[in-house]
Design a protein around this motif. Structure first.
Motif, mmCIF file in Angstrom:
data_model
loop_
_atom_site.group_PDB
_atom_site.id
_atom_site.type_symbol
_atom_site.label_atom_id
_atom_site.label_comp_id
_atom_site.label_asym_id
_atom_site.label_seq_id
_atom_site.Cartn_x
_atom_site.Cartn_y
_atom_site.Cartn_z
ATOM 1 N N ARG A 30 -8.861 7.309 0.122
ATOM 2 C CA ARG A 30 -8.279 6.437 1.136
ATOM 3 C C ARG A 30 -8.535 7.058 2.510
ATOM 4 O O ARG A 30 -8.228 8.223 2.731
ATOM 5 C CB ARG A 30 -6.767 6.296 0.925
ATOM 6 N N LYS A 186 0.347 0.264 -2.301
ATOM 7 C CA LYS A 186 -0.030 -0.954 -3.019
ATOM 8 C C LYS A 186 0.579 -2.179 -2.354
ATOM 9 O O LYS A 186 -0.052 -3.234 -2.263
ATOM 10 C CB LYS A 186 0.443 -0.862 -4.479
ATOM 11 N N GLU A 189 -1.387 -2.981 0.852
ATOM 12 C CA GLU A 189 -2.729 -3.487 0.620
ATOM 13 C C GLU A 189 -2.745 -4.829 -0.116
ATOM 14 O O GLU A 189 -3.790 -5.445 -0.251
ATOM 15 C CB GLU A 189 -3.524 -2.462 -0.191
ATOM 16 N N ARG A 190 -1.601 -5.273 -0.570
ATOM 17 C CA ARG A 190 -1.552 -6.530 -1.319
ATOM 18 C C ARG A 190 -1.827 -7.721 -0.403
ATOM 19 O O ARG A 190 -1.302 -7.814 0.698
ATOM 20 C CB ARG A 190 -0.167 -6.685 -1.967
ATOM 21 N N GLN A 191 -2.663 -8.604 -0.862
ATOM 22 C CA GLN A 191 -2.985 -9.792 -0.084
ATOM 23 C C GLN A 191 -1.809 -10.760 -0.085
ATOM 24 O O GLN A 191 -1.151 -10.959 -1.100
ATOM 25 C CB GLN A 191 -4.218 -10.499 -0.675
ATOM 26 N N HIS A 207 2.982 -1.219 7.583
ATOM 27 C CA HIS A 207 1.802 -0.358 7.688
ATOM 28 C C HIS A 207 1.939 0.619 8.853
ATOM 29 O O HIS A 207 1.650 1.811 8.732
ATOM 30 C CB HIS A 207 0.551 -1.225 7.854
#
Length: 217
Positions: A30, A186, A189-191, A207
């Protein structure tokens, strides 16, 4: 201590062959920016990765560790680099350096008393103890020889010292456990399943909070 007592405290012997790291040649990591490498070459003696332009590395040839444990440590480091942030993975590298400097460096497998003695030699440093326990649990869950649940339970109960009566307050404000960090990443980064501006806004704030939050030293 009699022979039978020593055997009782040590990890049980195994007829299985020694573990050998056969991970991917390149581990994806990452990164916070696009101008730095997004992978670590595990074929090299020195693994190097970056976090915000800061280089981090672990030199396997420079560590005084048993050859069998080095293979196990490489598998754990690959896991940390792939699953966690670069700075969190570097905690594992620092812990391995501390193991290399301790009395258990060339001993493997370890008895519980030997591990606890090493913990005490680290002045009960919370970071090293927590990461070592994470390594022990991770390896044990994969059935690698030389690790046992009885020893894990003993080192899990080891209490680290705190520097002042207010340390717990500061620690509770400064970091996440390893499993908490991966769950948070997670979520970030989840849409989004909707076009809701509130959902997008919340994810931006979450974020920013993760990137700007204080990190433990």
């Amino acid at each position: 201590m009699t022979k039978s007592a020593a055997q009782e405290h040590a990890s049980p012997p195994s007829s299985l062959p020694a573990y050998v790291f056969r991970g991917p040649a390149y581990v994806t990591i990452r990164t916070r920016t696009n101008d730095q490498p997004k992978y670590v070459d595990t074929r090299l003696n020195v693994w190097t990765w970056y976090d915000g332009g800061t280089a981090m590395n672990i030199d396997w040839s420079g560590l005084k560790l048993s050859s069998e444990f080095v293979e196990i440590a490489k598998a754990f480091m690959a896991h940390m680099l792939e699953k966690y942030s670069p700075s969190t993975a570097y905690r594992a590298a620092r812990m391995l350096h501390r193991v290399s400097e301790s009395d258990i460096s060339l001993k493997f497998p370890w008895a519980a008393e030997e591990i606890i003695s090493a913990f005490n030699s680290w002045n009960s440093s919370r970071e090293y103890v927590v990461v070592f326990r994470t390594l022990y649990r991770w390896v044990m869950d994969r059935g690698i020889a030389g690790f046992s649940n009885d020893i894990y339970l003993k080192i899990k109960d080891f209490k680290t010292e705190r520097s002042s009566p207010y340390s717990r307050i500061f620690l509770s404000q400064s970091g996440l456990e390893l499993d908490e960090e991966i769950l948070l990443l997670k979520r970030i980064e989840r849409q989004s399943l909707t076009d809701s501006w509130e959902d997008v806004q919340f994810n931006i704030v979450l974020h920013l909070g993760f990137e700007l939050a204080p990190r433990s030293i």
